[in-house]
Design a protein around this motif. Structure first.
Motif, PDB file in Angstrom:
ATOM      1  N   MET A  26      12.951 -25.088   0.762  1.00  0.00           N
ATOM      2  CA  MET A  26      11.790 -25.037   1.669  1.00  0.00           C
ATOM      3  C   MET A  26      11.511 -23.603   2.108  1.00  0.00           C
ATOM      4  O   MET A  26      10.381 -23.146   2.160  1.00  0.00           O
ATOM      5  N   LEU A  27      12.614 -22.862   2.419  1.00  0.00           N
ATOM      6  CA  LEU A  27      12.462 -21.466   2.815  1.00  0.00           C
ATOM      7  C   LEU A  27      11.884 -20.641   1.673  1.00  0.00           C
ATOM      8  O   LEU A  27      11.058 -19.743   1.887  1.00  0.00           O
ATOM      9  N   GLN A  28      12.302 -20.979   0.436  1.00  0.00           N
ATOM     10  CA  GLN A  28      11.789 -20.268  -0.731  1.00  0.00           C
ATOM     11  C   GLN A  28      10.303 -20.519  -0.914  1.00  0.00           C
ATOM     12  O   GLN A  28       9.543 -19.610  -1.250  1.00  0.00           O
ATOM     13  N   ASN A  29       9.857 -21.768  -0.669  1.00  0.00           N
ATOM     14  CA  ASN A  29       8.432 -22.094  -0.781  1.00  0.00           C
ATOM     15  C   ASN A  29       7.611 -21.319   0.243  1.00  0.00           C
ATOM     16  O   ASN A  29       6.505 -20.844  -0.046  1.00  0.00           O
ATOM     17  N   GLN A  30       8.143 -21.206   1.495  1.00  0.00           N
ATOM     18  CA  GLN A  30       7.439 -20.448   2.517  1.00  0.00           C
ATOM     19  C   GLN A  30       7.329 -18.979   2.128  1.00  0.00           C
ATOM     20  O   GLN A  30       6.294 -18.335   2.341  1.00  0.00           O
ATOM     21  N   HIS A  31       8.424 -18.453   1.537  1.00  0.00           N
ATOM     22  CA  HIS A  31       8.415 -17.050   1.108  1.00  0.00           C
ATOM     23  C   HIS A  31       7.387 -16.829   0.003  1.00  0.00           C
ATOM     24  O   HIS A  31       6.652 -15.834   0.001  1.00  0.00           O
ATOM     25  N   THR A  32       7.315 -17.803  -0.936  1.00  0.00           N
ATOM     26  CA  THR A  32       6.340 -17.700  -2.021  1.00  0.00           C
ATOM     27  C   THR A  32       4.919 -17.756  -1.490  1.00  0.00           C
ATOM     28  O   THR A  32       4.050 -16.986  -1.904  1.00  0.00           O
ATOM     29  N   GLY A  33       4.683 -18.662  -0.528  1.00  0.00           N
ATOM     30  CA  GLY A  33       3.346 -18.777   0.055  1.00  0.00           C
ATOM     31  C   GLY A  33       2.928 -17.521   0.779  1.00  0.00           C
ATOM     32  O   GLY A  33       1.790 -17.064   0.677  1.00  0.00           O
ATOM     33  N   LEU A  34       3.890 -16.903   1.507  1.00  0.00           N
ATOM     34  CA  LEU A  34       3.591 -15.673   2.217  1.00  0.00           C
ATOM     35  C   LEU A  34       3.292 -14.540   1.241  1.00  0.00           C
ATOM     36  O   LEU A  34       2.376 -13.740   1.458  1.00  0.00           O
ATOM     37  N   SER A  35       4.052 -14.479   0.161  1.00  0.00           N
ATOM     38  CA  SER A  35       3.833 -13.434  -0.844  1.00  0.00           C
ATOM     39  C   SER A  35       2.464 -13.567  -1.480  1.00  0.00           C
ATOM     40  O   SER A  35       1.775 -12.567  -1.722  1.00  0.00           O
ATOM     41  N   GLU A  36       2.046 -14.804  -1.741  1.00  0.00           N
ATOM     42  CA  GLU A  36       0.725 -15.026  -2.331  1.00  0.00           C
ATOM     43  C   GLU A  36      -0.381 -14.584  -1.382  1.00  0.00           C
ATOM     44  O   GLU A  36      -1.371 -13.981  -1.795  1.00  0.00           O
ATOM     45  N   LYS A  37      -0.207 -14.889  -0.083  1.00  0.00           N
ATOM     46  CA  LYS A  37      -1.214 -14.490   0.898  1.00  0.00           C
ATOM     47  C   LYS A  37      -1.308 -12.976   1.009  1.00  0.00           C
ATOM     48  O   LYS A  37      -2.397 -12.404   1.070  1.00  0.00           O
ATOM     49  N   LEU A  38      -0.138 -12.301   1.023  1.00  0.00           N
ATOM     50  CA  LEU A  38      -0.131 -10.840   1.110  1.00  0.00           C
ATOM     51  C   LEU A  38      -0.759 -10.228  -0.130  1.00  0.00           C
ATOM     52  O   LEU A  38      -1.495  -9.238  -0.044  1.00  0.00           O
ATOM     53  N   SER A  39      -0.453 -10.814  -1.292  1.00  0.00           N
ATOM     54  CA  SER A  39      -1.025 -10.315  -2.539  1.00  0.00           C
ATOM     55  C   SER A  39      -2.534 -10.492  -2.554  1.00  0.00           C
ATOM     56  O   SER A  39      -3.280  -9.602  -2.969  1.00  0.00           O
ATOM     57  N   SER A  40      -3.003 -11.658  -2.078  1.00  0.00           N
ATOM     58  CA  SER A  40      -4.442 -11.917  -2.022  1.00  0.00           C
ATOM     59  C   SER A  40      -5.137 -10.967  -1.062  1.00  0.00           C
ATOM     60  O   SER A  40      -6.217 -10.445  -1.357  1.00  0.00           O
ATOM     61  N   THR A  41      -4.502 -10.718   0.095  1.00  0.00           N
ATOM     62  CA  THR A  41      -5.081  -9.801   1.080  1.00  0.00           C
ATOM     63  C   THR A  41      -5.186  -8.392   0.519  1.00  0.00           C
ATOM     64  O   THR A  41      -6.197  -7.709   0.673  1.00  0.00           O
ATOM     65  N   SER A  42      -4.120  -7.936  -0.160  1.00  0.00           N
ATOM     66  CA  SER A  42      -4.131  -6.598  -0.751  1.00  0.00           C
ATOM     67  C   SER A  42      -5.195  -6.493  -1.831  1.00  0.00           C
ATOM     68  O   SER A  42      -5.870  -5.456  -1.952  1.00  0.00           O
ATOM     69  N   HIS A  43      -5.366  -7.550  -2.601  1.00  0.00           N
ATOM     70  CA  HIS A  43      -6.380  -7.544  -3.657  1.00  0.00           C
ATOM     71  C   HIS A  43      -7.789  -7.488  -3.072  1.00  0.00           C
ATOM     72  O   HIS A  43      -8.693  -6.891  -3.673  1.00  0.00           O
ATOM     73  N   ASP A  44      -7.972  -8.085  -1.886  1.00  0.00           N
ATOM     74  CA  ASP A  44      -9.307  -8.109  -1.270  1.00  0.00           C
ATOM     75  C   ASP A  44      -9.679  -6.788  -0.601  1.00  0.00           C
ATOM     76  O   ASP A  44     -10.842  -6.576  -0.268  1.00  0.00           O
ATOM     77  N   LEU A  45      -8.701  -5.901  -0.397  1.00  0.00           N
ATOM     78  CA  LEU A  45      -8.993  -4.660   0.298  1.00  0.00           C
ATOM     79  C   LEU A  45     -10.010  -3.801  -0.452  1.00  0.00           C
ATOM     80  O   LEU A  45     -10.802  -3.083   0.161  1.00  0.00           O
ATOM     81  N   TRP A  46     -10.009  -3.891  -1.786  1.00  0.00           N
ATOM     82  CA  TRP A  46     -10.957  -3.066  -2.550  1.00  0.00           C
ATOM     83  C   TRP A  46     -12.399  -3.492  -2.276  1.00  0.00           C
ATOM     84  O   TRP A  46     -13.330  -2.676  -2.393  1.00  0.00           O
ATOM     85  N   ALA A  47     -12.586  -4.752  -1.875  1.00  0.00           N
ATOM     86  CA  ALA A  47     -13.928  -5.225  -1.540  1.00  0.00           C
ATOM     87  C   ALA A  47     -14.358  -4.749  -0.154  1.00  0.00           C
ATOM     88  O   ALA A  47     -15.520  -4.929   0.220  1.00  0.00           O
ATOM     89  N   LEU A  48     -13.430  -4.164   0.595  1.00  0.00           N
ATOM     90  CA  LEU A  48     -13.740  -3.660   1.933  1.00  0.00           C
ATOM     91  C   LEU A  48     -13.712  -2.132   1.966  1.00  0.00           C
ATOM     92  O   LEU A  48     -13.513  -1.537   3.031  1.00  0.00           O
ATOM     93  N   LEU A  49     -13.931  -1.501   0.835  1.00  0.00           N
ATOM     94  CA  LEU A  49     -13.890  -0.039   0.772  1.00  0.00           C
ATOM     95  C   LEU A  49     -14.920   0.631   1.694  1.00  0.00           C
ATOM     96  O   LEU A  49     -14.612   1.658   2.304  1.00  0.00           O
TER      97      LEU A  49
END
Length: 504
Positions: free
Chosen positions: A1-24
């Motif tokens: 369960m802890l691993q799933n939460q870690h994976t979900g958090l990593s995906e959110k951080l990755s998505s947020t970082s990817h969206d930063l280029w759209a906020l240039l």
């Protein structure tokens, strides 16, 4: 369960970082703010050129990035996990905001007190902060982000009004703060109601729309009225317009240039989005928005008739134009949406040109009192002719783009009336035409004083520099050019798909 939460958090951080280029563009504005502060801290003397260069470089680069976004995002795209939504509607407004900010800074450079803006970074930082908040307002699709963005714009506005010394500025800033705090508190309370009813802050969430259909009529009506009060405060429309005249008269003219267009059009985009999303049969948006549009047009225009100060007159004019901007929303058609955006951008160009010319007259007469402008048409014929063109455009008469803007918006309204045959649309159409006639009397009062009144002997006219003539011409020419070739801009507006980001 802890691993799933870690994976979900990593995906959110990755998505947020990817969206930063759209906020240039927004990151560029933030970078400009940081550079302005650092430059001000490092250098003690002769800071004007550096602050000027950083400001214009930041605006220019952000504008280039916004143009790139226009081609990169032909469709709507959710960012930051649905907190933001970038689309061509938000992109075209952001481009307009950057143009308005550039004109406002040019107005500041040409003002008699440019040291207030470029001797230190405080004013520039607040202006860029306001620009940043307005940019996020156009992209917000989450109630919390909408509130934060509005508060950023509001706080910067309060400071810009009262930051300079003077009793009138302090009084106007205090009034602005009190009215704004009340409107903000009411809006936030209304948002809390919607969150309690739906369990979501995301306006585009399917569950949010589904939950709305199950809410009793009275609670949803009350919550929407409270939320709209905050939006109408930033729009400067009736009944939350009373702050405008004092603030416009007291604040420096370059700051008023920003106030008159950027927060107003950012609020318009949120109102448009909110009304289309809260598409509940329990609320007759056309009736309520129509009544407020009529009231804004009528009160704004009739109040402007009695004003003796040109900035105060333009403040009431902005209240009237808020009513005209609402006309495009209540049409509830694709043509109405396009007419609304066309009117908004033309209004931006008209107001920026008007305040730049007012700044020139204020600089060389030391006042914004209309009585002191008597007979200046013979002393400053070319600038007075430019004033005449801008006032004709604000009235909505040919051969200016103001005529096209009102023609498109009233045509869309009439088409909507013929389709739905709702009485309120007919009355908005009638009152809109009547108010256009009323506005003719006070808009042409300015050029009437310039050309037909005897010269006011106490007015001391200094030599006008050639750059003022050049800049005034550059700001006015688009109003004439877009009358004959409005298809250039209409093509851009028609490429906006207003349905992509509105939930079905």
């Amino acid at each position: 369960m802890l691993q799933n939460q870690h994976t979900g958090l990593s995906e959110k951080l990755s998505s947020t970082s990817h969206d930063l280029w759209a906020l240039l563009p927004e990151l560029t504005i933030v970078g400009s703010i940081i550079l302005l502060i650092l430059f001000d801290l490092i250098f003690n003397k002769n800071k004007s050129i550096g602050l000027f260069s950083i400001s214009f470089a930041g605006i220019a680069y952000a504008f280039v990035l916004v143009v790139q976004q226009w081609y990169a995002f032909p469709d709507s795209k959710a960012l930051m996990g649905g907190l933001l939504d970038i689309n061509r509607l938000s992109i075209i407004l952001k481009g307009g905001f950057l143009m308005a900010m550039a004109i406002a800074l040019i107005t500041a450079v040409r003002s008699a007190k440019r040291g207030d803006f470029f001797d230190s970074s405080e004013m520039l930082v607040m202006l860029f902060g306001l620009l940043l908040g307005a940019s996020f307002m156009t992209m917000s699709s989450n109630l919390l982000i909408i509130y934060i963005a509005i508060e950023v714009v509001s706080i910067c506005s309060y400071i810009l009004t009262a930051i300079l010394k003077g009793k009138a500025k302090a009084e106007a800033g205090l009034k602005y703060l009190i009215y704004g705090a009340v409107a903000s508190a009411i809006m936030l309370y209304g948002m809390s109601w919607l969150y309690g009813f739906t369990g979501s802050l995301d306006l585009t969430d399917a569950g949010f729309s589904a939950a709305l259909s199950e809410i009793p009529k009275l609670p949803i009506f009350i919550s929407c009225i409270m939320i709209m009060s905050g939006f109408f405060f930033k729009l400067g429309a009736f009944p939350l317009h009373v702050w405008s005249p004092d603030v416009y008269q007291a604040a420096p003219t370059p700051v008023v240039t920003v106030f008159s267009v950027i927060p107003k059009l950012a609020a318009l985009s949120i109102i448009f989005k909110f009304i289309n999303i809260i598409d509940s049969p329990l609320i007759d948006w056309q009736l309520w928005v129509g009544v407020l549009a009529i009231a804004s047009m009528t009160i704004g225009n009739f109040s402007a008739l009695w004003q003796k100060d040109i900035k105060r007159m333009l403040a009431y004019s902005s209240i009237a134009h808020a009513g005209f901007l609402l006309v495009g929303i209540l049409a509830f058609t694709s043509g109405g949406n396009q007419a609304m955006i066309f009117y908004a951008i033309i209004y931006l160009l008209m107001n920026c040109a008007a305040f730049f010319l007012v700044q020139i007259f204020e600089k060389h007469t030391g006042t914004t009192d209309l009585a002191r402008y008597k007979g200046l048409g013979s002393k400053l014929p070319y600038l007075s002719a430019l004033v005449l063109v801008v006032m004709i455009a604000l009235t909505g008469l040919p051969p200016t783009a103001g005529f096209n803007a009102k023609l498109y918006i009233f045509s869309a309204l009439w088409d909507s009336y013929q389709t739905g045959e709702k009485d309120i649309l007919f009355w908005v159409f009638v009152f809109g035409l009547m108010n256009t006639i009323v506005s003719l009397f006070y808009y042409l009062r300015f050029p009437y004083f310039l050309f037909f009144k005897p010269f006011y002997g106490k007015s001391q006219i200094k030599d006008i520099q050639r750059i003022d003539y050049v800049l005034g011409t550059l700001f006015v020419v688009p109003l004439l050019l877009l009358f004959f070739r409005s298809d250039w801009f209409v093509g851009l507006v028609n490429s906006i798909n207003f349905e992509l980001w509105i939930p079905k």
